[in-house]
Motif scaffolding. Sequence first.
Motif, short mmCIF file in Angstrom:
data_model
loop_
_atom_site.label_atom_id
_atom_site.label_comp_id
_atom_site.label_asym_id
_atom_site.label_seq_id
_atom_site.Cartn_x
_atom_site.Cartn_y
_atom_site.Cartn_z
N ARG A 264 -0.32 5.17 -14.05
CA ARG A 264 0.01 3.92 -14.76
C ARG A 264 1.50 3.65 -14.58
O ARG A 264 2.30 3.87 -15.49
CB ARG A 264 -0.32 4.03 -16.25
N ASP A 266 3.44 1.06 -14.53
CA ASP A 266 4.12 0.14 -15.44
C ASP A 266 4.47 0.80 -16.77
O ASP A 266 5.49 0.48 -17.39
CB ASP A 266 3.25 -1.10 -15.70
N TYR A 267 3.62 1.74 -17.19
CA TYR A 267 3.88 2.44 -18.45
C TYR A 267 4.70 3.70 -18.23
O TYR A 267 5.62 4.01 -19.00
CB TYR A 267 2.55 2.81 -19.13
N LYS A 278 12.85 3.74 -11.78
CA LYS A 278 12.94 2.73 -12.83
C LYS A 278 13.50 1.42 -12.28
O LYS A 278 13.13 0.34 -12.73
CB LYS A 278 13.82 3.24 -13.97
N GLN A 281 10.51 0.43 -9.47
CA GLN A 281 9.16 0.27 -10.02
C GLN A 281 8.11 0.33 -8.91
O GLN A 281 7.24 -0.53 -8.79
CB GLN A 281 9.04 -1.06 -10.77
N GLU A 283 5.44 3.08 -6.49
CA GLU A 283 4.81 4.39 -6.39
C GLU A 283 5.14 5.02 -5.05
O GLU A 283 5.31 4.33 -4.04
CB GLU A 283 3.28 4.25 -6.49
#
Length: 369
Positions: A264, A266-267, A278, A281, A283
Amino acid sequence: MDKARDVMAIDLFGLIADEVRAKYPEVYQHVLTTVKPERDGNNRATYRHNWWVFGEPRKELRPALANLSRYIATVETAKHRVFQFLDASILPDNMLVAIALTDGYSLGVLSSRFHTQWALRAGGWLGVGNDPRYSKSRCFDPFPFPAATDAQKSAIGAIAEELDAHRKRVLAERDHLTLTGLYNVLERLRAGTRPADLTPKEHRIFDDGLVLILKELHDRLDVAVASAYGWPGDLAEEEILARLVALNRERAQEEARGLVRWLRPDYQIPRFGSAKEKAAQIEADFVMPAVTAKSLKPRFPPTDIGQTGLVIQTLVEADMPLDAAAIAARFKQGQKVRPAVTSVLTSLHRIGLVSSPDKGRTFHYRRAA
């Protein structure tokens, strides 16, 4: 999780007592009357001081579940390892393992034989029936998800959604059905029992629960997840475990270099990611290692998958615990490969696939109970 208990919980998490009294005076009086007297005598300070709060909330889980419409859950100790979606309005108790994911793809991978076999070996056993226990730290956290394409994720997710809906539908329509009963019959079919040879009770479950459809959905799911891993669909259990352990080791090496595949993003990235992640954002990409054919000579292979597979095979065939030196001696390179054997044994022991009777000196393969 077979049937809803139709039990309501007063959930005041995130509110102080004064807020409860001001916003929900009737609830406050009820809790003050029925809960506080018991909490005043509780040995745990958190229970006494936060007497209006239901149980002892998991501070890590609550934010993860916030704003989700549903989540994945499995019973901590159960005969069959079944994952399903629960509505966010359902408050998980201490007997459930809650996973803050909402997508069908994640449910599908967790429901596949790749994860259930991993969980069976990595977890423990508990209770009168010696049922498998699902531990998040041992079964979920180290499990390497496949590097699936968007198309593969969509295919797996569609099957998982149908599987979840099918089980919920038949359970809602027939009061006598339970998940345990459905999967008892499913396991009989998987073991080769013909429908005509089921007992009358089993045949009723077979008919009312549409268990052949359940079996077909699981079979399709296993094929789809195998494809996402890039592996054959008919791998034996030991080969599956060897490949997963090797993939786990590669993922650990990637994470040591700062490359993390978030489930996840975004979380997770804002809370746990590096400064670079950060900002970006994104993967990290994962490249599946090539699977080399087994050598006809007794050489210790160079790949993680090959090494892990042969160490597992050696332990399975051994009639006594072995140490790294004894395993290394079985290969052409001899003690030159002892460090690599030790590394594999360490990974297998950390994950829980092997046990050591003497605190890490020798090891034996940990078979399912």
